[in-house]
Write a protein that holds these residues in place. Structure first.
Motif, mmCIF file in Angstrom:
data_model
loop_
_atom_site.group_PDB
_atom_site.id
_atom_site.type_symbol
_atom_site.label_atom_id
_atom_site.label_comp_id
_atom_site.label_asym_id
_atom_site.label_seq_id
_atom_site.Cartn_x
_atom_site.Cartn_y
_atom_site.Cartn_z
ATOM 1 N N LYS A 158 0.834 -1.204 0.000
ATOM 2 C CA LYS A 158 0.000 0.000 0.000
ATOM 3 C C LYS A 158 0.867 1.252 0.000
ATOM 4 O O LYS A 158 0.531 2.256 -0.644
ATOM 5 N N ILE A 159 1.988 1.201 0.724
ATOM 6 C CA ILE A 159 2.898 2.346 0.761
ATOM 7 C C ILE A 159 3.492 2.595 -0.627
ATOM 8 O O ILE A 159 3.627 3.747 -1.058
ATOM 9 N N VAL A 160 3.847 1.532 -1.331
ATOM 10 C CA VAL A 160 4.402 1.669 -2.680
ATOM 11 C C VAL A 160 3.366 2.306 -3.615
ATOM 12 O O VAL A 160 3.695 3.192 -4.423
ATOM 13 N N ILE A 161 2.123 1.862 -3.503
ATOM 14 C CA ILE A 161 1.055 2.431 -4.343
ATOM 15 C C ILE A 161 0.856 3.908 -4.023
ATOM 16 O O ILE A 161 0.699 4.743 -4.921
ATOM 17 N N TYR A 162 0.868 4.248 -2.718
ATOM 18 C CA TYR A 162 0.717 5.658 -2.328
ATOM 19 C C TYR A 162 1.877 6.496 -2.880
ATOM 20 O O TYR A 162 1.670 7.633 -3.333
ATOM 21 N N TYR A 163 3.080 5.937 -2.849
ATOM 22 C CA TYR A 163 4.245 6.645 -3.398
ATOM 23 C C TYR A 163 4.038 6.943 -4.883
ATOM 24 O O TYR A 163 4.332 8.070 -5.342
ATOM 25 N N LEU A 164 3.528 5.967 -5.644
ATOM 26 C CA LEU A 164 3.300 6.183 -7.076
ATOM 27 C C LEU A 164 2.223 7.242 -7.304
ATOM 28 O O LEU A 164 2.327 8.055 -8.242
ATOM 29 N N ILE A 165 1.191 7.228 -6.468
ATOM 30 C CA ILE A 165 0.164 8.270 -6.567
ATOM 31 C C ILE A 165 0.781 9.642 -6.309
ATOM 32 O O ILE A 165 0.531 10.612 -7.034
ATOM 33 N N PHE A 166 1.604 9.717 -5.275
ATOM 34 C CA PHE A 166 2.178 11.004 -4.862
ATOM 35 C C PHE A 166 3.085 11.582 -5.938
ATOM 36 O O PHE A 166 2.963 12.766 -6.291
ATOM 37 N N VAL A 167 4.004 10.776 -6.479
ATOM 38 C CA VAL A 167 4.963 11.313 -7.448
ATOM 39 C C VAL A 167 4.288 11.668 -8.770
ATOM 40 O O VAL A 167 4.837 12.470 -9.541
#
Length: 233
Positions: A158-167
């Motif tokens: 989930k953290i990896v997915i959030y990172y992709l959303i953020f960048v």
């Protein structure tokens, strides 16, 4: 008369007609979001719960706005994860607002950037996170506590997915500053909740606000420590 000269009509006949490829516009996204919102509102009305109905209305509005303006969804997702209204408003425990807003924001990012091949992921940090996530999942069969290992690995994904959303959403200093301000305001509310609990006699003060995620004093302390570099920056 020169036979090589052609009339405009002849040129139009010989020129191939360019066929426009179907594209997804913001109006299409709005229509799909309104259809989804109608379904959600109908289900909430059948349940007859006023709190759930109100939350569904807000979620529907947020969904429509998020699909058109993904930055709004990102900021709402940050606020919902820190404040967590389902912990202190009765009736919202069954409605995963943060997951709904986060999923809508991810959908908005994919719809907006994938068709244009503008989805950003090719960074060193991305591959490091992906490699760490792969290591976690590979180690699951060899773990002592299988269920907990699956849970932790899924949480990190989930953290990896959030990172992709953020960048993909935060593409300018202005957007980064806005995300930082919202984060700091949420942490300020969290700090107020902890101080209030400590002054009320709680020896190991934890937050009443956001208790579903920061109910343990160690978790709250970790948030305050990790937020310090962001606050100084």
């Amino acid at each position: 008369m020169n036979h090589e000269t052609q009339t405009p009509t002849a040129e139009l006949r010989e020129r191939p007609v360019a066929r426009s490829s179907p594209t997804i516009s913001s109006s299409h996204i709005g229509y799909l979001a309104l259809i989804g919102a109608s379904v959600v509102l109908g289900a909430a009305a059948i349940l007859g719960n006023t709190t759930v109905l109100l939350a569904a209305v807000l979620a529907a509005i947020a969904g429509v706005v998020t699909l058109v303006y993904p930055m709004v969804g990102l900021l709402a997702f940050i606020a919902l994860n820190f404040i967590r209204p389902s912990d202190w408003i009765a009736g919202l425990a069954t409605l995963p607002l943060a997951k709904l807003v986060g999923g809508g924001t991810l959908l908005a990012v994919l719809v907006r950037y994938l068709p244009n091949r503008d989805f950003r992921y090719n960074y060193t940090q991305t591959w490091l996170l992906a490699g760490f996530a792969a290591t976690l999942f590979i180690s699951i069969p060899f773990s002592f506590w299988l269920g907990r290992s699956v849970e932790l690995s899924t949480d990190f994904l989930k953290i990896v997915i959030y990172y992709l959303i953020f960048v993909n959403i935060v593409r300018s200093p202005k957007a980064l500053r806005m995300a930082m301000i919202v984060t700091m305001l949420c942490v300020g509310v969290l700090a107020y909740s902890v101080i209030k609990g400590y002054l009320g006699g709680a020896f190991r003060a934890a937050a009443d606000i956001g208790a579903g995620l920061f109910g343990d004093a160690n978790d709250v302390a970790q948030v305050f420590v990790t937020i310090l570099p962001l606050a100084v920056f």
